[in-house]
Design an enzyme around this catalytic site. Structure first.
Site, short mmCIF file in Angstrom:
data_model
loop_
_atom_site.label_atom_id
_atom_site.label_comp_id
_atom_site.label_asym_id
_atom_site.label_seq_id
_atom_site.Cartn_x
_atom_site.Cartn_y
_atom_site.Cartn_z
N HIS A 28 5.22 6.78 -3.97
CA HIS A 28 6.23 7.47 -4.78
C HIS A 28 5.66 7.96 -6.11
CE1 HIS A 28 10.11 7.67 -2.90
NE2 HIS A 28 10.24 6.38 -2.72
N GLU A 61 6.28 2.34 -2.13
CA GLU A 61 6.61 2.45 -3.55
C GLU A 61 5.43 3.03 -4.33
OE1 GLU A 61 9.61 2.22 -4.07
OE2 GLU A 61 10.17 1.08 -2.29
N ALA A 88 12.74 -2.49 -2.85
CA ALA A 88 11.86 -2.34 -4.01
C ALA A 88 12.22 -1.05 -4.72
CB ALA A 88 10.40 -2.33 -3.58
N MET A 89 11.60 -0.84 -5.88
CA MET A 89 11.88 0.34 -6.69
C MET A 89 10.58 0.86 -7.30
SD MET A 89 13.92 2.55 -7.81
CE MET A 89 13.53 3.86 -8.93
N GLU A 90 10.41 2.19 -7.26
CA GLU A 90 9.13 2.82 -7.60
C GLU A 90 8.97 3.17 -9.06
OE1 GLU A 90 11.76 6.43 -6.35
OE2 GLU A 90 11.54 4.32 -5.81
N GLU A 93 18.01 3.05 -10.31
CA GLU A 93 18.31 4.05 -9.30
C GLU A 93 19.53 3.58 -8.49
OE1 GLU A 93 16.25 6.62 -5.69
OE2 GLU A 93 15.13 5.01 -6.63
#
Length: 881
Positions: A308, A305, A269-271, A128
């Site tokens: 999401h 996260e 962070a990334m979901e 992303e």
């Protein structure tokens, strides 16, 4: 690094993709220097697309190895492959075809940390917003949804762990000491949610039983030896899963849920679907190495996260202009989670302080943009406080307008209607309108119109008529590209507080729409007359900060003190005292600027000691209430011709006066809050430590000695109290032997822990006064610092630029020069991080003329550099415009 092309993307130019890719199979032959990626995609011509229309796929620095269409090698004249784009000219005539693309990438050389890269020997991804195009050519846009089947093979010794999105399907051994694993994700998702992790990691394992009785395997993966520091993250995950079921009716939908912590990560962070990748800062914690704030952040970000999964993954954005659709909504959800886990009042004050510190300056400067932007040059630069925090506030206002029952109905309708789709803000609003039977057309301006609304309020009381009159006026200041603004729908919660401290009832009210305790301000001006008011009330307006506005009230100091003592709304009680302190500090800054020693009202400086000892208030609330506005907050309220040195002197004088006034009472409270040696990160215990640490700083001022801080540092059984003592000693007595001794001791204790050394770096970067820039330059040579690691850069350089007002804004310009040089150095490695550092310059026009000139010269130095990335060029050009 993508250099700037000057291309501007506009919302009104959005067009659906000419092709769809419903199925994608990826095969990775992982190697640190040379990874081969084979992508087999089922491609469909979208309805309305003419036969023969070229298929244009996105890329970013890619090297094409092979290309096949329906199993046959593509003819040399049938396509054009560039590093940033693949165009297939000879598209088969049918509605469906298969495309196979082989690319070669070098994960070890990927210092931008976008796409596939290596962090401490672990392969991981960050896609992303537009990182997937660094892995393979693809329709890298949010509205192209595909199901993914991923096969990975790697050396078993170096990468025994192979993870991706979805559920595990198959694994096995291969020749040459290699092995493979296959994962399948049954839920269609955009490419930005793809994730892969391969390496040698330890794990904390657990499981969760969903509301329907399904068992979900949970894993939190960290570097070996750090497993014990991941147990709190696992606990936060399980609480998040249960809360989302109970509050929003959302159940998890896969067989496994994994979190991986890596040390090199651009974001928090990334979901990614089923495989969240985290900056290790927001996973690792224990009492010895993490503060209470670290624990709270881990809890909130783990929740964010996970939430999401439904607001971002199952339902995603049609395009990047809709970013707030997932981020603002999910921030609102994680704020509500934190409020339920901790103290709702304390969390709300903290949220508003963050909004005012980061989003209000954004709204007031050259980087202002609507919650849903209408144009951008680089989407990475729109992961902003406006999209996240203000986006959350907009959702909160919808909740205020609809009420809990209809808000939940609107959310349920949204989930039911749009599951598996890529949608827009209009789709979300339509669900709330239908569920609440309301027209939100005017309210939707909060998404479309930039700027923070100003609301002016004045009151009068007619004793004979027993009426109380409230006059309200709203305006929205001009912002870049938008000079004239429309009147907003502003929901203002309110109360009329009587002489006995209780909210008063009224017989009727004329002049505006009022529902319950909410005034709906829709026009430029409203005059509201409350009837049947037997005694003059004190107005408590915008309770709970129901609308993100700048509120100007004609309120006497006596009324503010009254609200600070009696308002039933905890936020406005805090706000009353904060406003009193802010007004006094602005006046004191003017005095300091003119060479006068600032003076303060006795009642104001004696008030904090009374609050500190008020056991009817929770300790965390007391800590916030007696902490005055930060220097940056005071500067924002002054607005223009700001002198940071004068503000610093004024705030120091205020704290000294408070300390002298209440030292005896505060010492008693401080001693009573002493830790018993057992650590608990929950809200109650954290609140006590927060109050004790605020009092520590005040008592050290009153005593004029670092001794109390040294004692707390030496006796501390947790990082929260040790770090607070270190900061108080070094910031108050920077050149003392005690400060040097404690800094050396801290370094010796934690030199092998990069995350704790970040605290050491930030502590020194934020020491106020002369020589700050030179100190930071020396620290950049320290072995614990690295320009290639975003956490180290944010800790030292970000800490200096955003957390040291006198150092960064030094009158000789050395702070600006240091930041400009560092931005250009970081730009060579990681344009995203460089661009975010450059945002620190956003308020340069609010400074006094001399500093303005120096800051602009520093910005101009950056602007003149050749081949700037799209990320940095966008920020610098808008900041200078």
């Amino acid at each position: 690094m993508r250099t700037d092309t000057g291309q501007v993307f506009r919302l009104e130019e959005y067009k659906p993709s000419a092709y769809r890719i419903p199925r994608l199979e990826l095969d990775f032959r992982l190697d640190a220097q040379e990874t081969l990626v084979t992508a087999r995609m089922q491609v469909e011509r979208a309805e309305g697309t003419d036969v023969g229309t070229p298929l244009v796929l996105d890329g970013d620095g890619l090297s094409l190895v092979g290309l096949a269409v329906n199993g046959e090698p593509a003819g040399e004249n049938g396509f054009e492959a560039l590093p940033d784009q693949l165009t297939l000219r000879d598209v088969p005539a049918g509605d469906h075809f298969e495309l196979e693309i082989v690319t070669r990438i070098n994960p070890s050389a990927n210092k931008a940390l976008m796409g596939l890269y290596v962090s401490s020997g672990v392969f991981c991804t960050q896609c992303e917003a537009e990182g997937f195009r660094r892995i393979t050519y693809f329709l890298d846009r949010p509205d192209v949804l595909s199901t993914y089947r991923v096969r990975m093979e790697a050396d078993r010794a170096t990468a025994p762990l192979l993870l991706s999105n979805g559920n595990p399907v198959e694994n096995g051994d291969l020749d040459g000491g290699r092995h493979y694993a296959i994962w399948d994700d049954p839920h269609p998702k955009p490419s930005y949610l793809f994730a892969l992790v391969a390496g040698n990691l330890g794990v904390v394992s657990d499981h969760f039983i969903t509301a329907s009785g399904r068992k979900v395997a949970l894993g939190v993966y960290v570097e070996h030896g750090k497993e014990a520091r991941a147990t709190y993250a696992m606990d936060a995950l399980k609480r998040s899963m249960r809360w989302d079921e109970e509050r929003f009716g959302r159940e998890y939908d896969l067989d496994v849920f994994n979190i991986v912590a890596v040390s090199d990560f651009n974001m928090g962070a990334m979901e990614n679907k089923g495989l969240n990748i985290f900056n290790d800062k927001y996973v690792l914690a224990d009492p010895e190495t993490a503060t209470d704030m670290d624990f709270a952040n881990i809890e909130a970000i783990i929740a964010h996260e996970y939430f999401h999964n439904w607001t971002g993954n199952r339902i995603t954005c049609r395009d990047w202009f809709q970013l707030c659709l997932k981020e603002g909504l999910t921030v609102y959800r994680d704020h509500e989670f934190s409020a339920d886990m901790r103290s709702r009042a304390v969390r709300r004050i903290s949220e508003v302080r963050t909004l005012r510190a980061h989003q209000f300056p954004e709204d007031q400067g050259p980087l202002a943009h609507p919650v849903r932007p209408r144009r951008y040059r680089e989407i990475n630069n729109f992961y902003t406080a406006t999209v996240y925090e203000k986006g959350s506030e907009v959702v909160r206002m919808i909740h205020t307008i609809l009420g809990e029952e209809d808000f939940r109905k609107g959310m349920d309708l949204y989930f039911d209607r749009h599951d598996g789709q890529a949608v827009t803000i209009e789709d979300l609003i339509a669900c709330f309108e239908e569920a609440g039977r309301v027209d939100l057309t005017q309210f939707a301006l909060w998404y479309h119109q930039a700027g923070t609304p100003n609301v002016i309020a004045s009151t009068s009381y007619d004793e004979q008529a027993k009426s109380f009159t409230l006059e309200l006026e709203q305006s929205v200041p001009p912002t870049p590209s938008e000079a004239r603004k429309k009147a907003m729908h502003i929901p203002l919660k309110f109360g009329l507080v009587g002489p006995n401290g209780e909210d008063m009832d009224w017989a009727s009210a004329d002049g505006a729409e009022i529902s319950g305790d909410v005034i709906h301000l829709r026009e430029r001006r409203h005059t509201i007359s409350f009837k049947g008011i037997g005694q003059r009330p004190v107005l408590s307006l915008n309770r709970g900060f129901s609308a993100p506005v700048v509120l100007s009230e004609q309120v006497s100091s006596a009324d503010r003190y009254f609200l600070a003592q009696h308002d039933s709304d905890a936020f406005n009680r805090w706000q009353a005292l904060n406003s009193l302190a802010n007004e006094a500090l602005i006046e004191a800054a003017n005095q300091a600027r003119n060479g006068t020693v600032p003076g303060f009202d006795d009642e104001l400086v004696s008030f904090p000691a009374g609050i500190a000892g008020d056991e009817t208030l929770e300790p965390a609330y007391r800590a916030l209430a007696i902490t005055p506005p930060a220097e940056a907050d005071i500067a924002r309220e002054i607005g223009g011709n700001v002198d940071p040195d004068a503000i610093h002197r004024a705030r120091e004088a205020y704290l000294d006066a408070v300390a002298r006034s209440g030292a005896t009472q505060m010492a008693s409270v401080y001693d009573a809050l002493a830790d018993d040696g057992t650590f608990n990160p929950d809200a109650g215990h954290a609140g006590k430590r927060a109050l004790r640490n605020v009092l520590l700083g005040l008592l050290m001022r009153a005593e004029g000695s670092p001794e109390r801080g040294v004692v707390q540092y030496r006796s501390a059984t947790n990082m929260t109290e040790r770090l607070a003592a270190l900061m108080e000693v070094t910031h108050r007595f920077a050149n003392s032997p005690e400060a040097s001794e404690l800094l050396a001791d801290f370094e010796g204790r934690y030199s092998d822990n990069p995350l704790v050394m970040d605290k050491w770096l930030t502590t020194q970067a934020t020491i106020p006064g002369d020589g700050a820039a030179a100190r930071v330059r020396e620290l950049m040579k320290h072995s614990s610092f690295s320009l290639s690691n975003p956490n180290r850069v944010r800790a030292l350089i970000g800490g200096f630029a955003s957390g040291n007002q006198t150092g960064f804004h030094a009158a000789d310009g050395t702070g600006y020069q240091l930041l400009a040089e560092t931005i250009l150095a970081v730009e060579e490695l990681n344009p995203q991080v460089a661009a975010r550092l450059a945002v620190t310059f956003r308020s340069w026009r609010s400074l006094e003329p001399h500093r303005q000139k120096l800051a602009r010269e520093a910005l101009a130095t950056i602007a003149k550099a050749e081949n700037l990335s799209r990320d940095l060029r966008d920020i610098v050009d808008r900041t200078l415009a």
